[in-house]
Design a protein around this motif. Sequence first.
Motif, mmCIF file in Angstrom:
data_model
loop_
_atom_site.group_PDB
_atom_site.id
_atom_site.type_symbol
_atom_site.label_atom_id
_atom_site.label_comp_id
_atom_site.label_asym_id
_atom_site.label_seq_id
_atom_site.Cartn_x
_atom_site.Cartn_y
_atom_site.Cartn_z
ATOM 1 N N CYS A 259 0.969 -2.287 11.166
ATOM 2 C CA CYS A 259 2.051 -3.402 10.078
ATOM 3 C C CYS A 259 2.095 -2.319 8.956
ATOM 4 N N GLY A 260 1.019 -1.185 8.709
ATOM 5 C CA GLY A 260 1.236 -0.130 7.863
ATOM 6 C C GLY A 260 1.354 -0.471 6.241
ATOM 7 N N GLU A 261 0.622 -1.567 6.193
ATOM 8 C CA GLU A 261 -0.247 -1.991 5.124
ATOM 9 C C GLU A 261 -1.526 -1.914 4.635
ATOM 10 N N PRO A 262 -2.210 -1.036 3.348
ATOM 11 C CA PRO A 262 -2.931 -0.879 3.021
ATOM 12 C C PRO A 262 -4.422 -1.621 3.947
ATOM 13 N N LEU A 263 -5.204 -0.998 4.003
ATOM 14 C CA LEU A 263 -6.397 -1.554 4.648
ATOM 15 C C LEU A 263 -7.124 -1.960 3.707
ATOM 16 N N SER A 264 -8.656 -3.223 3.837
ATOM 17 C CA SER A 264 -9.145 -3.149 2.644
ATOM 18 C C SER A 264 -10.278 -3.954 3.651
#
Length: 289
Positions: A259-264
């Motif tokens: 989805c392109g959101e930052p990974l954690s």
Amino acid sequence: MSNRDDLREAADALAGSVVVCGLGAYADRLAGVTFRDARSATVSALLAEASDDSAGGSPPAAVVVALDPETVGEETDPLRALSGLGAFTVAVVPAGAADGDALPAVQDAVDAVLLAEGDAVEAAIRAFLATVQEPGFVNIDLTDAETVLSSGVAALGTGTADRDAPGTAVDAAFGGLPEGVDARRASAVLVDVVVDPDTSIAAATDVIVAVRERIGADANVIWGGTVDEAAAVELAVRLVVAGVSHAPPLAAGDPCPRCGEPLSTYRFGARETLSCDGCGYSGIVVRRD
């Protein structure tokens, strides 16, 4: 003169025609570094030599250039200039920096790309030069390297084991390929086997069999063998595996591939992986910087 002496003489004659350069931080890091059977030069000096009609001498047969991890993909102009010398040009790239549009840009500017593990670019250059230049009972040369590396992005791995365990040495060499490299569908492999004087050529044959079991049935395998009197009872394998797929592991903060959101980063017991809070994508391998 023995056959081995003939091969050593041929390697010595080729030494001046292989040049090692560095760009970015590697211009300084390789300055003054000595490579057996090759000479070091700055990119600017090499290009100046080529443009100086009064310099004389033969143009290089091959140029091996180390790329700065911070500027991979941004140095295509000097790479294209080096390729314009007519030499076989190999860019050695830290695998962790070869993501996004960087790697295709480098590929477009040179003849071949060789991925190195971590920051071990100098070690990768030495292993590559040893593979294509050290004289042996079955010799590998630059033409063989061109044949293999023309198959696509390549990676280098080395491994050692007891001389009676060639399969273990092959496993170690594949395990030494840069993180993120998948060699199962490789289209070509250059294999160099280094043995002690008492080890049978059958050990080299066993190495090739073990290599073929790890790659596609149609892959082109070119191999060579070298005797090293200092090897004692150890057998070494150097692999250049070409036509590999490469997907560098991600790190926290990188965009999620879904989805392109930052990974954690999260932990599950002793295991550390990545997940995305946006879409729930999880179980992603963490990159180790």
